[in-house]
Motif scaffolding. Structure first.
Motif, PDB file in Angstrom:
ATOM      1  N   PHE A  96       0.838  -1.191   0.000  1.00  0.00           N
ATOM      2  CA  PHE A  96       0.000   0.000   0.000  1.00  0.00           C
ATOM      3  C   PHE A  96       0.879   1.249   0.000  1.00  0.00           C
ATOM      4  O   PHE A  96       1.876   1.309   0.713  1.00  0.00           O
ATOM      5  CB  PHE A  96      -0.924   0.002   1.226  1.00  0.00           C
ATOM      6  N   SER A  97       0.494   2.228  -0.809  1.00  0.00           N
ATOM      7  CA  SER A  97       1.235   3.484  -0.847  1.00  0.00           C
ATOM      8  C   SER A  97       0.270   4.636  -1.100  1.00  0.00           C
ATOM      9  O   SER A  97      -0.887   4.425  -1.457  1.00  0.00           O
ATOM     10  CB  SER A  97       2.314   3.446  -1.936  1.00  0.00           C
ATOM     11  N   ALA A  98       0.780   5.849  -0.911  1.00  0.00           N
ATOM     12  CA  ALA A  98      -0.023   7.054  -1.118  1.00  0.00           C
ATOM     13  C   ALA A  98       0.707   7.962  -2.097  1.00  0.00           C
ATOM     14  O   ALA A  98       1.304   8.965  -1.705  1.00  0.00           O
ATOM     15  CB  ALA A  98      -0.267   7.760   0.208  1.00  0.00           C
ATOM     16  N   PRO A  99       0.692   7.614  -3.392  1.00  0.00           N
ATOM     17  CA  PRO A  99       1.379   8.457  -4.368  1.00  0.00           C
ATOM     18  C   PRO A  99       0.756   9.841  -4.432  1.00  0.00           C
ATOM     19  O   PRO A  99      -0.457   9.994  -4.260  1.00  0.00           O
ATOM     20  CB  PRO A  99       1.203   7.720  -5.693  1.00  0.00           C
ATOM     21  N   LEU A 100       1.576  10.822  -4.675  1.00  0.00           N
ATOM     22  CA  LEU A 100       1.102  12.201  -4.693  1.00  0.00           C
ATOM     23  C   LEU A 100       0.155  12.491  -5.848  1.00  0.00           C
ATOM     24  O   LEU A 100      -0.668  13.402  -5.755  1.00  0.00           O
ATOM     25  CB  LEU A 100       2.289  13.164  -4.733  1.00  0.00           C
ATOM     26  N   HIS A 101       0.256  11.711  -6.933  1.00  0.00           N
ATOM     27  CA  HIS A 101      -0.611  11.978  -8.086  1.00  0.00           C
ATOM     28  C   HIS A 101      -1.984  11.322  -7.966  1.00  0.00           C
ATOM     29  O   HIS A 101      -2.764  11.349  -8.901  1.00  0.00           O
ATOM     30  CB  HIS A 101       0.088  11.574  -9.397  1.00  0.00           C
ATOM     31  N   HIS A 102      -2.265  10.726  -6.810  1.00  0.00           N
ATOM     32  CA  HIS A 102      -3.602  10.204  -6.505  1.00  0.00           C
ATOM     33  C   HIS A 102      -4.092  10.889  -5.237  1.00  0.00           C
ATOM     34  O   HIS A 102      -3.307  11.294  -4.398  1.00  0.00           O
ATOM     35  CB  HIS A 102      -3.570   8.692  -6.262  1.00  0.00           C
ATOM     36  N   LEU A 103      -5.358  10.962  -5.073  1.00  0.00           N
ATOM     37  CA  LEU A 103      -5.910  11.538  -3.849  1.00  0.00           C
ATOM     38  C   LEU A 103      -6.251  10.467  -2.820  1.00  0.00           C
ATOM     39  O   LEU A 103      -6.704  10.787  -1.723  1.00  0.00           O
ATOM     40  CB  LEU A 103      -7.163  12.370  -4.177  1.00  0.00           C
ATOM     41  N   GLN A 104      -6.053   9.211  -3.202  1.00  0.00           N
ATOM     42  CA  GLN A 104      -6.327   8.083  -2.313  1.00  0.00           C
ATOM     43  C   GLN A 104      -5.163   7.113  -2.392  1.00  0.00           C
ATOM     44  O   GLN A 104      -4.374   7.141  -3.341  1.00  0.00           O
ATOM     45  CB  GLN A 104      -7.604   7.363  -2.759  1.00  0.00           C
ATOM     46  N   PRO A 105      -5.067   6.217  -1.425  1.00  0.00           N
ATOM     47  CA  PRO A 105      -4.018   5.205  -1.473  1.00  0.00           C
ATOM     48  C   PRO A 105      -4.201   4.265  -2.672  1.00  0.00           C
ATOM     49  O   PRO A 105      -5.294   4.153  -3.233  1.00  0.00           O
ATOM     50  CB  PRO A 105      -4.181   4.430  -0.171  1.00  0.00           C
ATOM     51  N   VAL A 106      -3.127   3.589  -3.021  1.00  0.00           N
ATOM     52  CA  VAL A 106      -3.099   2.614  -4.105  1.00  0.00           C
ATOM     53  C   VAL A 106      -2.570   1.304  -3.529  1.00  0.00           C
ATOM     54  O   VAL A 106      -1.671   1.311  -2.679  1.00  0.00           O
ATOM     55  CB  VAL A 106      -2.182   3.107  -5.248  1.00  0.00           C
ATOM     56  N   ALA A 107      -3.116   0.198  -3.986  1.00  0.00           N
ATOM     57  CA  ALA A 107      -2.601  -1.121  -3.614  1.00  0.00           C
ATOM     58  C   ALA A 107      -1.936  -1.730  -4.837  1.00  0.00           C
ATOM     59  O   ALA A 107      -2.509  -1.730  -5.919  1.00  0.00           O
ATOM     60  CB  ALA A 107      -3.733  -2.024  -3.135  1.00  0.00           C
ATOM     61  N   GLU A 108      -0.730  -2.219  -4.643  1.00  0.00           N
ATOM     62  CA  GLU A 108      -0.024  -2.888  -5.734  1.00  0.00           C
ATOM     63  C   GLU A 108       0.122  -4.365  -5.409  1.00  0.00           C
ATOM     64  O   GLU A 108       0.591  -4.726  -4.322  1.00  0.00           O
ATOM     65  CB  GLU A 108       1.360  -2.294  -5.956  1.00  0.00           C
ATOM     66  N   ALA A 158      -8.675 -16.430  -9.063  1.00  0.00           N
ATOM     67  CA  ALA A 158      -9.776 -15.451  -9.031  1.00  0.00           C
ATOM     68  C   ALA A 158     -10.181 -15.150  -7.598  1.00  0.00           C
ATOM     69  O   ALA A 158     -10.460 -13.982  -7.256  1.00  0.00           O
ATOM     70  CB  ALA A 158     -10.965 -15.971  -9.836  1.00  0.00           C
ATOM     71  N   ALA A 159     -10.197 -16.153  -6.734  1.00  0.00           N
ATOM     72  CA  ALA A 159     -10.520 -15.930  -5.321  1.00  0.00           C
ATOM     73  C   ALA A 159      -9.468 -15.040  -4.671  1.00  0.00           C
ATOM     74  O   ALA A 159      -9.806 -14.169  -3.855  1.00  0.00           O
ATOM     75  CB  ALA A 159     -10.621 -17.265  -4.577  1.00  0.00           C
ATOM     76  N   MET A 160      -8.217 -15.222  -5.048  1.00  0.00           N
ATOM     77  CA  MET A 160      -7.149 -14.371  -4.512  1.00  0.00           C
ATOM     78  C   MET A 160      -7.325 -12.931  -4.980  1.00  0.00           C
ATOM     79  O   MET A 160      -7.215 -11.995  -4.182  1.00  0.00           O
ATOM     80  CB  MET A 160      -5.781 -14.903  -4.930  1.00  0.00           C
ATOM     81  N   VAL A 161      -7.596 -12.726  -6.266  1.00  0.00           N
ATOM     82  CA  VAL A 161      -7.796 -11.369  -6.788  1.00  0.00           C
ATOM     83  C   VAL A 161      -8.975 -10.713  -6.082  1.00  0.00           C
ATOM     84  O   VAL A 161      -8.899  -9.541  -5.672  1.00  0.00           O
ATOM     85  CB  VAL A 161      -7.981 -11.373  -8.316  1.00  0.00           C
ATOM     86  N   ASP A 162     -10.060 -11.446  -5.907  1.00  0.00           N
ATOM     87  CA  ASP A 162     -11.228 -10.900  -5.211  1.00  0.00           C
ATOM     88  C   ASP A 162     -10.879 -10.489  -3.784  1.00  0.00           C
ATOM     89  O   ASP A 162     -11.277  -9.412  -3.322  1.00  0.00           O
ATOM     90  CB  ASP A 162     -12.372 -11.915  -5.186  1.00  0.00           C
ATOM     91  N   ALA A 163     -10.127 -11.336  -3.084  1.00  0.00           N
ATOM     92  CA  ALA A 163      -9.755 -11.029  -1.699  1.00  0.00           C
ATOM     93  C   ALA A 163      -8.799  -9.840  -1.642  1.00  0.00           C
ATOM     94  O   ALA A 163      -8.912  -8.986  -0.746  1.00  0.00           O
ATOM     95  CB  ALA A 163      -9.117 -12.258  -1.048  1.00  0.00           C
ATOM     96  N   MET A 164      -7.882  -9.758  -2.590  1.00  0.00           N
ATOM     97  CA  MET A 164      -6.946  -8.641  -2.617  1.00  0.00           C
ATOM     98  C   MET A 164      -7.679  -7.331  -2.911  1.00  0.00           C
ATOM     99  O   MET A 164      -7.411  -6.302  -2.286  1.00  0.00           O
ATOM    100  CB  MET A 164      -5.839  -8.916  -3.628  1.00  0.00           C
ATOM    101  N   ALA A 165      -8.610  -7.361  -3.847  1.00  0.00           N
ATOM    102  CA  ALA A 165      -9.397  -6.167  -4.169  1.00  0.00           C
ATOM    103  C   ALA A 165     -10.245  -5.742  -2.968  1.00  0.00           C
ATOM    104  O   ALA A 165     -10.353  -4.547  -2.665  1.00  0.00           O
ATOM    105  CB  ALA A 165     -10.275  -6.422  -5.397  1.00  0.00           C
ATOM    106  N   ALA A 166     -10.839  -6.703  -2.290  1.00  0.00           N
ATOM    107  CA  ALA A 166     -11.658  -6.385  -1.115  1.00  0.00           C
ATOM    108  C   ALA A 166     -10.802  -5.747  -0.025  1.00  0.00           C
ATOM    109  O   ALA A 166     -11.212  -4.760   0.600  1.00  0.00           O
ATOM    110  CB  ALA A 166     -12.339  -7.654  -0.590  1.00  0.00           C
ATOM    111  N   SER A 173      -7.253   2.088  -6.498  1.00  0.00           N
ATOM    112  CA  SER A 173      -6.964   1.112  -7.546  1.00  0.00           C
ATOM    113  C   SER A 173      -6.126  -0.034  -6.992  1.00  0.00           C
ATOM    114  O   SER A 173      -5.439   0.102  -5.976  1.00  0.00           O
ATOM    115  CB  SER A 173      -6.247   1.763  -8.736  1.00  0.00           C
ATOM    116  N   LEU A 174      -6.218  -1.150  -7.702  1.00  0.00           N
ATOM    117  CA  LEU A 174      -5.371  -2.325  -7.461  1.00  0.00           C
ATOM    118  C   LEU A 174      -4.522  -2.476  -8.711  1.00  0.00           C
ATOM    119  O   LEU A 174      -5.066  -2.637  -9.811  1.00  0.00           O
ATOM    120  CB  LEU A 174      -6.234  -3.570  -7.219  1.00  0.00           C
TER     121      LEU A 174
END
Length: 153
Positions: free
Chosen positions: A65-77, A94-102, A111-112
């Motif tokens: 998780f990070s808070a890049p300055l060019h976004h107004l919200q955190p981003v998950a990579e 797919a279950a992993m992607v769903d859990a990561m997005a959640a 964004s993810l």
């Protein structure tokens, strides 16, 4: 169906096995791997997830998780995502992607994101099928070699 949960210290051996599967033929000595794994488990900006099926660990995913300055919200990579070769195609990824997005949503992320090796065509198809879009290029520079040259694509 795979059950996804937060990883813990006891998962280190299975996560090591999965990371070696992802990066084969490269092998990682366990103790340095374990030290990084435990350090990252304690980092609030890193999340590790595992999927279990029938009592076996069949997938691993990591988010940063990070808070890049060019976004107004955190981003998950998504830094790593690997499903045991024997379990691919069965919905575990797919279950992993769903859990990561959640998890990213609960952390207020807008964004993810992920990077994937350009040679991993099967992974690309998987990511597109699971909602990822090709919106950026990620360029890398190795810091152990000072040579510069033309792009290798």
């Amino acid at each position: 169906m795979a059950a996804v949960r937060q990883a813990n210290e006891q998962d280190a051996v299975q996560v090591h096995r999965l990371i070696e599967m992802l990066e084969k033929p490269q092998k990682f000595p366990f103790e340095p791997f374990r030290r990084n794994y435990l350090k990252n488990l304690a980092d609030p900006d890193i999340a590790y997830l595992v999927a279990e099926e029938g009592g076996a660990t069949v997938a691993f995913g990591s988010l940063q998780f990070s808070a890049p300055l060019h976004h107004l919200q955190p981003v998950a990579e998504t830094v790593e995502l690997v499903v045991d070769e024997a379990c691919r195609g069965g919905g575990v990824g797919a279950a992993m992607v769903d859990a990561m997005a959640a998890l990213a949503r609960t952390r207020g992320c807008c964004s993810l994101e992920l990077s994937t090796n350009r040679l991993r065509r099967r992974a690309h198809r998987f990511y597109f099928k699971n909602g990822f879009l090709l919106t950026h290029y990620r360029l890398t520079m190795g810091l152990t070699n000072s040579s510069r040259g033309e792009p290798q694509w």
